[in-house]
Enzyme design. Structure first.
Site, PDB file in Angstrom:
ATOM      1  N   ASP A 146      -6.066 -31.606 -18.092  1.00  0.00           N
ATOM      2  CA  ASP A 146      -6.933 -32.783 -17.906  1.00  0.00           C
ATOM      3  C   ASP A 146      -6.495 -33.848 -18.905  1.00  0.00           C
ATOM      4  O   ASP A 146      -5.929 -33.538 -19.951  1.00  0.00           O
ATOM      5  CB  ASP A 146      -8.411 -32.423 -18.131  1.00  0.00           C
ATOM      6  CG  ASP A 146      -9.347 -33.398 -17.442  1.00  0.00           C
ATOM      7  OD1 ASP A 146      -9.957 -33.022 -16.414  1.00  0.00           O
ATOM      8  OD2 ASP A 146      -9.466 -34.554 -17.911  1.00  0.00           O
ATOM      9  N   ASP A 200      -1.737 -36.662 -19.233  1.00  0.00           N
ATOM     10  CA  ASP A 200      -2.045 -37.691 -18.234  1.00  0.00           C
ATOM     11  C   ASP A 200      -1.151 -37.442 -17.020  1.00  0.00           C
ATOM     12  O   ASP A 200       0.067 -37.661 -17.081  1.00  0.00           O
ATOM     13  CB  ASP A 200      -1.808 -39.089 -18.822  1.00  0.00           C
ATOM     14  CG  ASP A 200      -2.263 -40.177 -17.864  1.00  0.00           C
ATOM     15  OD1 ASP A 200      -2.456 -39.883 -16.667  1.00  0.00           O
ATOM     16  OD2 ASP A 200      -2.420 -41.328 -18.310  1.00  0.00           O
ATOM     17  N   TYR A 259     -11.610 -45.857  -3.186  1.00  0.00           N
ATOM     18  CA  TYR A 259     -11.583 -44.392  -3.357  1.00  0.00           C
ATOM     19  C   TYR A 259     -11.216 -43.648  -2.068  1.00  0.00           C
ATOM     20  O   TYR A 259     -10.369 -42.749  -2.068  1.00  0.00           O
ATOM     21  CB  TYR A 259     -12.962 -43.964  -3.865  1.00  0.00           C
ATOM     22  CG  TYR A 259     -13.163 -42.473  -4.022  1.00  0.00           C
ATOM     23  CD1 TYR A 259     -12.527 -41.767  -5.034  1.00  0.00           C
ATOM     24  CD2 TYR A 259     -14.023 -41.774  -3.158  1.00  0.00           C
ATOM     25  CE1 TYR A 259     -12.734 -40.405  -5.185  1.00  0.00           C
ATOM     26  CE2 TYR A 259     -14.235 -40.414  -3.308  1.00  0.00           C
ATOM     27  CZ  TYR A 259     -13.586 -39.734  -4.316  1.00  0.00           C
ATOM     28  OH  TYR A 259     -13.789 -38.382  -4.457  1.00  0.00           O
ATOM     29  N   LYS A 265     -23.468 -38.288  -9.838  1.00  0.00           N
ATOM     30  CA  LYS A 265     -23.845 -38.463  -8.427  1.00  0.00           C
ATOM     31  C   LYS A 265     -25.376 -38.417  -8.318  1.00  0.00           C
ATOM     32  O   LYS A 265     -26.072 -38.053  -9.264  1.00  0.00           O
ATOM     33  CB  LYS A 265     -23.242 -37.329  -7.600  1.00  0.00           C
ATOM     34  CG  LYS A 265     -21.735 -37.210  -7.725  1.00  0.00           C
ATOM     35  CD  LYS A 265     -21.083 -38.195  -6.783  1.00  0.00           C
ATOM     36  CE  LYS A 265     -19.589 -38.184  -6.871  1.00  0.00           C
ATOM     37  NZ  LYS A 265     -18.956 -37.074  -6.254  1.00  0.00           N
ATOM     38  N   GLN A 311     -32.108 -43.060   3.043  1.00  0.00           N
ATOM     39  CA  GLN A 311     -30.721 -42.716   3.374  1.00  0.00           C
ATOM     40  C   GLN A 311     -30.564 -41.195   3.316  1.00  0.00           C
ATOM     41  O   GLN A 311     -31.229 -40.535   2.512  1.00  0.00           O
ATOM     42  CB  GLN A 311     -29.724 -43.442   2.445  1.00  0.00           C
ATOM     43  CG  GLN A 311     -29.799 -43.141   0.964  1.00  0.00           C
ATOM     44  CD  GLN A 311     -30.782 -44.008   0.195  1.00  0.00           C
ATOM     45  OE1 GLN A 311     -31.881 -44.281   0.646  1.00  0.00           O
ATOM     46  NE2 GLN A 311     -30.401 -44.420  -1.005  1.00  0.00           N
ATOM     47  N   THR A 312     -29.729 -40.637   4.188  1.00  0.00           N
ATOM     48  CA  THR A 312     -29.612 -39.172   4.270  1.00  0.00           C
ATOM     49  C   THR A 312     -28.250 -38.703   3.759  1.00  0.00           C
ATOM     50  O   THR A 312     -27.250 -39.401   3.889  1.00  0.00           O
ATOM     51  CB  THR A 312     -29.801 -38.680   5.717  1.00  0.00           C
ATOM     52  OG1 THR A 312     -28.900 -39.391   6.577  1.00  0.00           O
ATOM     53  CG2 THR A 312     -31.226 -38.855   6.187  1.00  0.00           C
TER      54      THR A 312
HETATM   55  P1  NAD Z   1     -14.731 -35.085 -12.356  1.00  0.00           P
HETATM   56  O1  NAD Z   1     -14.639 -36.542 -12.646  1.00  0.00           O
HETATM   57  O2  NAD Z   1     -15.775 -34.308 -13.058  1.00  0.00           O
HETATM   58  O3  NAD Z   1     -13.328 -34.381 -12.587  1.00  0.00           O
HETATM   59  C1  NAD Z   1     -12.101 -35.019 -12.388  1.00  0.00           C
HETATM   60  C2  NAD Z   1     -11.265 -34.780 -13.623  1.00  0.00           C
HETATM   61  O4  NAD Z   1      -9.966 -35.377 -13.436  1.00  0.00           O
HETATM   62  C3  NAD Z   1     -11.869 -35.421 -14.882  1.00  0.00           C
HETATM   63  O5  NAD Z   1     -12.111 -34.453 -15.875  1.00  0.00           O
HETATM   64  C4  NAD Z   1     -10.814 -36.417 -15.318  1.00  0.00           C
HETATM   65  O6  NAD Z   1     -10.690 -36.538 -16.724  1.00  0.00           O
HETATM   66  C5  NAD Z   1      -9.552 -35.835 -14.689  1.00  0.00           C
HETATM   67  N1  NAD Z   1      -8.507 -36.855 -14.590  1.00  0.00           N
HETATM   68  C6  NAD Z   1      -8.660 -38.146 -14.203  1.00  0.00           C
HETATM   69  N2  NAD Z   1      -7.495 -38.799 -14.334  1.00  0.00           N
HETATM   70  C7  NAD Z   1      -6.597 -37.900 -14.793  1.00  0.00           C
HETATM   71  C8  NAD Z   1      -5.234 -37.989 -15.135  1.00  0.00           C
HETATM   72  N3  NAD Z   1      -4.561 -39.148 -15.056  1.00  0.00           N
HETATM   73  N4  NAD Z   1      -4.596 -36.870 -15.585  1.00  0.00           N
HETATM   74  C9  NAD Z   1      -5.277 -35.693 -15.701  1.00  0.00           C
HETATM   75  N5  NAD Z   1      -6.581 -35.564 -15.404  1.00  0.00           N
HETATM   76  C10 NAD Z   1      -7.232 -36.654 -14.954  1.00  0.00           C
HETATM   77  O7  NAD Z   1     -14.905 -34.971 -10.771  1.00  0.00           O
HETATM   78  P2  NAD Z   1     -15.315 -33.710  -9.884  1.00  0.00           P
HETATM   79  O8  NAD Z   1     -16.649 -33.987  -9.333  1.00  0.00           O
HETATM   80  O9  NAD Z   1     -15.065 -32.452 -10.619  1.00  0.00           O
HETATM   81  O10 NAD Z   1     -14.260 -33.878  -8.691  1.00  0.00           O
HETATM   82  C11 NAD Z   1     -13.059 -33.118  -8.613  1.00  0.00           C
HETATM   83  C12 NAD Z   1     -12.276 -33.576  -7.409  1.00  0.00           C
HETATM   84  O11 NAD Z   1     -13.077 -33.426  -6.227  1.00  0.00           O
HETATM   85  C13 NAD Z   1     -11.847 -35.037  -7.439  1.00  0.00           C
HETATM   86  O12 NAD Z   1     -10.560 -35.170  -6.896  1.00  0.00           O
HETATM   87  C14 NAD Z   1     -12.858 -35.719  -6.560  1.00  0.00           C
HETATM   88  O13 NAD Z   1     -12.351 -36.909  -5.993  1.00  0.00           O
HETATM   89  C15 NAD Z   1     -13.128 -34.650  -5.518  1.00  0.00           C
HETATM   90  N6  NAD Z   1     -14.452 -34.810  -4.888  1.00  0.00           N
HETATM   91  C16 NAD Z   1     -15.579 -34.579  -5.605  1.00  0.00           C
HETATM   92  C17 NAD Z   1     -16.818 -34.718  -4.989  1.00  0.00           C
HETATM   93  C18 NAD Z   1     -18.097 -34.469  -5.738  1.00  0.00           C
HETATM   94  O14 NAD Z   1     -19.177 -34.589  -5.122  1.00  0.00           O
HETATM   95  N7  NAD Z   1     -18.081 -34.122  -7.002  1.00  0.00           N
HETATM   96  C19 NAD Z   1     -16.894 -35.122  -3.655  1.00  0.00           C
HETATM   97  C20 NAD Z   1     -15.714 -35.367  -2.952  1.00  0.00           C
HETATM   98  C21 NAD Z   1     -14.489 -35.178  -3.585  1.00  0.00           C
END
Ligand code: NAD
Length: 338
Positions: A36, A56, A151, A194, A222-223
């Site tokens: 991360d 990164d 997004y 969220k 909204q649902t």
């Molecule tokens: P989160 O933000 O908690 O986790 C994402 C992680 O990615 C973070 O810890 C962030 O530091 C890391 N990150 C961002 N940029 C980075 C980089 N350049 N290098 C390395 N790490 C990096 O989000 P989450 O809720 O755990 O979501 C995880 C995945 O699931 C994401 O891809 C998100 O788009 C997808 N997603 C989540 C949901 C949801 O409801 N939580 C819904 C749809 C999709």
């Protein structure tokens, strides 16, 4: 016979779902490399048994280092948040395309056996989500494409790129479209949270400080459907290891209004509050749920934790975070697995 445990990379491992996924993979005997961009102290969960790296992943060289020597990749890293975040920071969301692109290149070069990508229900067209009922989205509804601005476009592009890496370079790719995931150990304040976490926080603050009202974004009618994080992790591992190459919905089919979500959290918290509706706040689409026909047919399974059961675990966790913050204490993010 001794078998070598699978070596697995989880990106975004310091985030909400990534942390839960690392825990589950460790419990299943995987050797896990967790990566991360955040400093380790800020990871939602961090497990000493894993190899934990701060990198990164926008940079190809870091992706190559992360993918070296692993059998499989779970790519969850993305710059994202709730509706307030993704409506405000579209460029930042789209810059995750660097992570998606470079991780695919690195995974392909490293010859990994499987590559999983976490896509989103935000790939679906807003025009199919402008009502509150009959809003179950089928996988085919992603086309013709008109996803969530910023997004959603990045997610749809990254899905498609995974498909072409599969077709052109023979990389085994799997994609899940997550629908609204919630649970403990995730963002609950700061703008990336969220709806379920935000509602839990607002109710906890009201309860602990004696306030009699909370603010709700929109009219509350909204649902949505909300998937408990354990279901998300189970489905992720099944889809990643399964045979379905095309993107699959991974979400709950329990459709509720935001007002119903508030009712449930209030019942769990043991309070009843006045609701101040903020009609000009970001609200996202009018209605959205997951059509689970495909995942049921392919895996004889679908997310089934009821919203009430999931919130019965999530709300107390958030109330504890709020209580500690009010008391001036912060909970350590670096903690041992339970
Ligand atoms: P989160 O933000 O908690 O986790 C994402 C992680 O990615 C973070 O810890 C962030 O530091 C890391 N990150 C961002 N940029 C980075 C980089 N350049 N290098 C390395 N790490 C990096 O989000 P989450 O809720 O755990 O979501 C995880 C995945 O699931 C994401 O891809 C998100 O788009 C997808 N997603 C989540 C949901 C949801 O409801 N939580 C819904 C749809 C999709």
């Amino acid at each position: 016979m001794y078998t070598v445990p699978p070596s697995t990379l989880v990106t975004g491992a310091g985030g909400f779902i990534g942390g839960h996924l690392v825990r589950a993979l460790l419990q299943r005997g995987h050797q896990v490399r967790a990566v991360d961009v955040k400093p380790i102290q800020e990871w939602d969960q961090c497990f000493p048994e894993a190899e934990n790296l701060v990198r990164d992943l926008k940079y190809l060289q870091n992706c190559r280092e992360a993918a070296a020597g692993v059998n499989e990749v779970y790519n969850l890293a993305a710059d994202m948040g709730g509706i307030g975040f993704i409506e405000k920071y579209k460029a930042a969301c789209m810059l995750s395309v660097l992570i998606s692109t470079h991780m695919l290149i690195a995974a392909s070069e490293a010859g990994v056996e499987r590559y999983f990508y976490s896509s989103s229900a935000c790939v679906y067209a807003a025009g199919k989500q402008d009502r509150t009922d009959e809003v179950e989205l089928r996988e085919a509804d992603a086309y013709p494409a008109m996803p969530e601005d910023g997004y959603g476009w990045e997610k749809l592009f990254a899905e498609r790129m995974a498909r072409h890496f599969r077709e052109d370079y023979g990389l085994t790719t799997r994609v899940a479209r997550y629908h609204n995931v919630y649970g403990p150990n995730g963002a609950w304040q700061g703008g990336r949270e969220k709806a379920p976490a935000a509602i839990c926080r607002k109710i906890a603050i009201a309860k602990l400080t004696g306030r009699d009202s909370i603010e709700i974004w929109g009219d509350g009618e909204q649902t949505r459907s909300f998937m408990y994080v354990d279901d998300c992790v189970e489905g992720t591992i099944a889809i990643a290891g399964g045979h379905v190459a095309e993107p699959l919905n991974l979400g709950s089919a329990e459709l509720v209004t935001i007002n119903r979500l508030v009712d449930i959290v209030e019942e769990i918290a043991g309070v009843e509050l006045r609701r101040d509706y903020k009609l000009d706040a970001p609200q996202g689409v009018r209605g959205r749920s997951s059509d689970n026909t495909l995942i049921r047919a392919e895996f004889e399974w679908e997310p089934s934790t009821s919203l009430r059961d999931g919130l019965a675990v999530t709300y107390p966790w958030i109330e504890r975070q709020v209580a500690m913050q009010l008391a001036g204490k912060a909970e350590a993010s670096y903690r041992l697995p339970a």
